[in-house]
Design a protein around this motif. Structure first.
Motif, mmCIF file in Angstrom:
data_model
loop_
_atom_site.group_PDB
_atom_site.id
_atom_site.type_symbol
_atom_site.label_atom_id
_atom_site.label_comp_id
_atom_site.label_asym_id
_atom_site.label_seq_id
_atom_site.Cartn_x
_atom_site.Cartn_y
_atom_site.Cartn_z
ATOM 1 N N UNK A 140 0.846 -1.193 0.000
ATOM 2 C CA UNK A 140 0.000 0.000 0.000
ATOM 3 C C UNK A 140 0.880 1.241 0.000
ATOM 4 N N UNK A 142 1.016 5.715 0.494
ATOM 5 C CA UNK A 142 0.364 6.700 1.354
ATOM 6 C C UNK A 142 -0.655 7.525 0.566
ATOM 7 N N UNK A 145 -5.105 11.661 4.518
ATOM 8 C CA UNK A 145 -6.082 11.197 5.495
ATOM 9 C C UNK A 145 -7.127 12.293 5.681
ATOM 10 N N UNK A 147 -9.207 12.664 8.041
ATOM 11 C CA UNK A 147 -9.574 12.982 9.425
ATOM 12 C C UNK A 147 -8.565 13.908 10.092
ATOM 13 N N UNK A 148 -7.295 13.496 10.126
ATOM 14 C CA UNK A 148 -6.349 14.332 10.854
ATOM 15 C C UNK A 148 -5.119 14.700 10.040
ATOM 16 N N UNK A 150 -2.810 13.063 8.641
ATOM 17 C CA UNK A 150 -1.618 12.216 8.629
ATOM 18 C C UNK A 150 -1.593 11.459 7.308
ATOM 19 N N UNK A 152 -1.196 8.399 5.719
ATOM 20 C CA UNK A 152 -1.159 6.986 6.060
ATOM 21 C C UNK A 152 -1.463 6.162 4.820
ATOM 22 N N UNK A 153 -1.183 4.857 4.908
ATOM 23 C CA UNK A 153 -1.369 3.991 3.750
ATOM 24 C C UNK A 153 -2.852 3.853 3.414
ATOM 25 N N UNK A 155 -5.720 1.670 1.638
ATOM 26 C CA UNK A 155 -5.925 0.249 1.355
ATOM 27 C C UNK A 155 -7.239 0.107 0.600
ATOM 28 N N UNK A 156 -7.151 -0.232 -0.676
ATOM 29 C CA UNK A 156 -8.365 -0.329 -1.490
ATOM 30 C C UNK A 156 -8.794 -1.775 -1.606
ATOM 31 N N UNK A 157 -10.056 -2.035 -1.306
ATOM 32 C CA UNK A 157 -10.575 -3.400 -1.402
ATOM 33 C C UNK A 157 -12.043 -3.378 -1.793
ATOM 34 N N UNK A 173 -16.611 -0.747 -3.264
ATOM 35 C CA UNK A 173 -15.160 -0.585 -3.376
ATOM 36 C C UNK A 173 -14.765 0.516 -2.401
ATOM 37 N N UNK A 178 -6.568 2.673 7.938
ATOM 38 C CA UNK A 178 -6.919 2.086 9.221
ATOM 39 C C UNK A 178 -8.356 1.628 9.143
ATOM 40 N N UNK B 40 -11.985 -8.780 -3.106
ATOM 41 C CA UNK B 40 -10.541 -8.953 -3.034
ATOM 42 C C UNK B 40 -9.892 -7.602 -2.776
ATOM 43 N N UNK B 41 -8.640 -7.650 -2.344
ATOM 44 C CA UNK B 41 -7.908 -6.427 -2.046
ATOM 45 C C UNK B 41 -6.914 -6.148 -3.154
ATOM 46 N N UNK B 43 -4.023 -4.238 -2.598
ATOM 47 C CA UNK B 43 -2.671 -4.172 -2.054
ATOM 48 C C UNK B 43 -2.521 -5.175 -0.923
ATOM 49 N N UNK B 48 0.734 1.087 7.136
ATOM 50 C CA UNK B 48 0.886 1.980 8.283
ATOM 51 C C UNK B 48 -0.437 2.665 8.544
ATOM 52 N N UNK B 49 -0.879 2.607 9.769
ATOM 53 C CA UNK B 49 -2.132 3.276 10.108
ATOM 54 C C UNK B 49 -1.954 3.985 11.441
#
Lengths: 300, 111
Positions: A140, A142, A145, A147-148, A150, A152-153, A155-157, A173, A178, B40-41, B43, B48-49
């Motif tokens: 993944x 970056x 974000x 919200x705040x 930052x 962050x990574x 993540x698409x699913x 999708x 997080x 499915x994903x 990545x 990092x979260x």
């Protein structure tokens, strides 16, 4: 000797079933598991039997195969068209599995989605934490974000069409950071369900089960009137407030009192963006499946 | 000593036998993938979260260590009496100021 005794004891327990719900089967499946001596598992990892309810449309065939393969072997598939009682077949399949039969082989090939290739002597990775294709999936990267701020990574699913916490057939999708949904898109609308899936009792039971009140949901589905409306306190006030329809708590209270939910269908991407995953799931279950279907058709 | 060795040997044998009997089948590619209800994903799941409980965890550890200081103190307290009481009062007072400071800075707010 002892092993055979264990087999007999295991065969007497309730079958662990993961169910894939097709069109027109949602209320039937929910009624079945409220009455019958079988456990509806929330993930294939805990199940041994795949119950395929109804005719699964072609667009969901690969997802069905994937879930079939995610059930750890030995496993069996039982098809149910909604006419007769599937319990005899489920129990027979469970008894066969517990007697040590090998069950069905995988349907999908045992290959990663992409070749596991990268830098290094064995193609093991990339540079630092970035790059490389471990298990056939890239790392993944970056993103902003919401919200705040930052980085962050992201993540698409794609989740669905047989996610037990979403209306059957719905494919979303999502880009997660997080547990926060950074962006949401409706890929496929839920399967059409007859009116009995939208009955106040059925909707209330679905939401209660999601909140961890399974026995209460079963009592509702078996036809017992709710003893009190205290269960609505499990939902925070103001979650999912939408115009005239009130918030999720109002809708649950209405369902428990036997009133169908009112109000326009929500705008699903806007509803989910910026939410945490658990909020999103509660929200999607706080409208009747038919309303979510209209909303998904509009957002597709 | 010999008993200990015997018990250890029996335990090791039992572990080896149970590991050999209960060896899980190797996971296939679909089983190694996360479960998304058929989806499915794109990545890998390593990412990092924002670990939002971090500040609370640190405060928890700080107060846990404070409790560790109180165990030896409880033994001395019987002999020392009021002097030990005053010393512990000062220690807890300083910690409480830190707690109030953290509160003002908003570290206990879930964000």
């Amino acid at each position: 000797m002892a092993v055979r005794l264990f087999h007999r004891m295991a065969a007497r327990s309730a079958p662990a079933v993961f169910v894939c719900i097709g069109p027109r089967m949602q209320a039937l499946v929910e009624g079945l598991f409220a009455r019958a001596q079988s456990r509806r598992m929330e993930s294939p990892a805990g199940a041994a039997i795949l119950l395929v309810a109804g005719d699964i449309p072609r667009r969901a065939a690969v997802a069905l195969d994937r879930i079939h393969d995610q059930i750890p072997p030995p496993r069996e598939t039982v098809h149910w068209d909604g006419c007769d009682d599937p319990m005899t077949e489920l129990l027979a399949a469970w008894a066969r599995l517990m007697a040590g039969e090998s069950g069905e082989p995988d349907r999908l090939p045992d290959d990663p989605p992409n070749p596991w290739k990268g830098h290094g002597d064995h193609g093991q990775g990339g540079e630092g934490m970035m790059g490389g294709v471990p298990y056939g999936r890239p790392m993944a990267m970056t993103g902003e974000d919401p919200r705040d701020g930052l980085k962050l990574d992201a993540y698409t699913m794609r989740v669905g069409p047989f996610a037990p916490m979403l209306p059957p057939g719905l494919v979303l999708e999502l880009t997660l950071q997080g547990d926060l949904i950074a962006s949401a898109r409706v890929t496929e609308a839920p399967f059409p369900q007859p009116e009995d899936a939208n009955a106040p009792r059925a909707c209330a039971a679905r939401l209660l089960r999601l909140l961890g009140l399974g026995p209460q949901a079963d009592r509702l589905l078996r036809g017992t009137a709710p003893r009190s409306l205290n269960a609505v306190r499990a939902l925070p006030v103001g979650l999912g407030a939408a115009g005239t329809g009130g918030d999720a708590r109002t809708r649950l209270r209405g369902w428990l009192e036997g009133k169908p939910a009112e109000g326009p269908p929500p705008d699903i991407p806007r509803l989910l963006e910026g939410r945490e995953w658990h909020e999103a799931v509660v929200l999607l279950n706080s409208w009747p499946p038919d309303t979510i279907r209209q909303a998904a058709e509009a957002a597709r | 000593m010999s008993h200990l060795v015997t018990v250890a040997a029996i335990a090791a044998f039992a572990f080896a036998v149970s590991a050999a009997l209960a060896r899980p089948l190797p996971a296939t590619a679909p089983q190694a993938a996360p479960f998304f209800g058929g989806g499915s994903a794109e990545t890998h799941a390593w990412q990092r979260y924002h670990f939002r409980a971090y500040t609370m965890t640190l405060v928890f550890i700080a107060f846990e260590m404070e409790m560790m200081f109180m165990y030896p103190w409880a033994v001395v307290f019987v002999a020392e009496g009021g002097k030990a009481m005053a010393e512990m009062g000062m220690f807890l007072g300083i910690l409480a100021i830190g707690l109030l400071y953290g509160w003002r800075e908003g570290v206990f707010r879930w964000q």
